[in-house]
Design a protein around this motif. Structure first.
Motif, short mmCIF file in Angstrom:
data_model
loop_
_atom_site.label_atom_id
_atom_site.label_comp_id
_atom_site.label_asym_id
_atom_site.label_seq_id
_atom_site.Cartn_x
_atom_site.Cartn_y
_atom_site.Cartn_z
N UNK A 57 -3.20 62.83 25.63
CA UNK A 57 -1.77 62.12 26.29
C UNK A 57 -1.01 63.71 26.90
N UNK A 58 -0.84 64.48 26.43
CA UNK A 58 -0.19 65.61 26.68
C UNK A 58 -0.61 66.11 27.89
N UNK A 59 -2.09 66.40 27.87
CA UNK A 59 -3.10 67.06 28.97
C UNK A 59 -2.68 66.13 30.30
N UNK A 60 -2.81 64.67 30.11
CA UNK A 60 -2.80 63.72 31.11
C UNK A 60 -1.35 64.18 31.93
N UNK A 62 0.65 66.67 31.67
CA UNK A 62 0.79 67.80 32.38
C UNK A 62 0.08 67.87 33.53
N UNK A 63 -1.12 67.23 33.92
CA UNK A 63 -2.00 67.23 35.27
C UNK A 63 -1.16 66.39 35.97
N UNK A 64 -0.74 65.02 35.73
CA UNK A 64 0.02 64.31 36.45
C UNK A 64 1.29 65.00 37.11
N UNK A 65 1.93 65.70 36.37
CA UNK A 65 3.25 66.49 36.85
C UNK A 65 2.95 67.70 37.74
N UNK A 66 1.54 68.28 37.62
CA UNK A 66 1.25 69.52 38.35
C UNK A 66 1.05 68.67 39.76
N UNK A 67 0.27 67.68 39.88
CA UNK A 67 -0.24 67.01 41.17
C UNK A 67 1.14 66.57 41.79
#
Length: 72
Positions: A57-60, A62-67
């Protein structure tokens, strides 16, 4: 015009009952109470889900925030 409660024979909605209960609880407990129940909940969740769950969930997130940043 009659209020919603009067129309329902003075019965309280679930939302209103929850709000009133939350307000009563807040009056009866201090900050430390909420910190302790939060800690217990976090520990129980950690036991039920394990380390891999939190990595995922941390990776998800982080990816959402980067996008989100890339599209700004």
């Amino acid at each position: 015009m009659a209020s919603r409660n009067e129309e329902n024979n003075k019965k309280m909605s679930v939302e209103e009952a929850g709000r009133k209960g939350g307000e009563a609880t807040a009056r009866n407990h201090d900050k430390e109470f909420y910190q302790e129940i939060g800690k217990k909940g976090g520990e129980a969740t950690a036991e039920n889900h394990g380390e891999e769950f939190y990595k995922e969930i941390g990776e998800k997130g982080g990816n959402a925030r980067a996008e989100q940043r890339d599209s700004e």
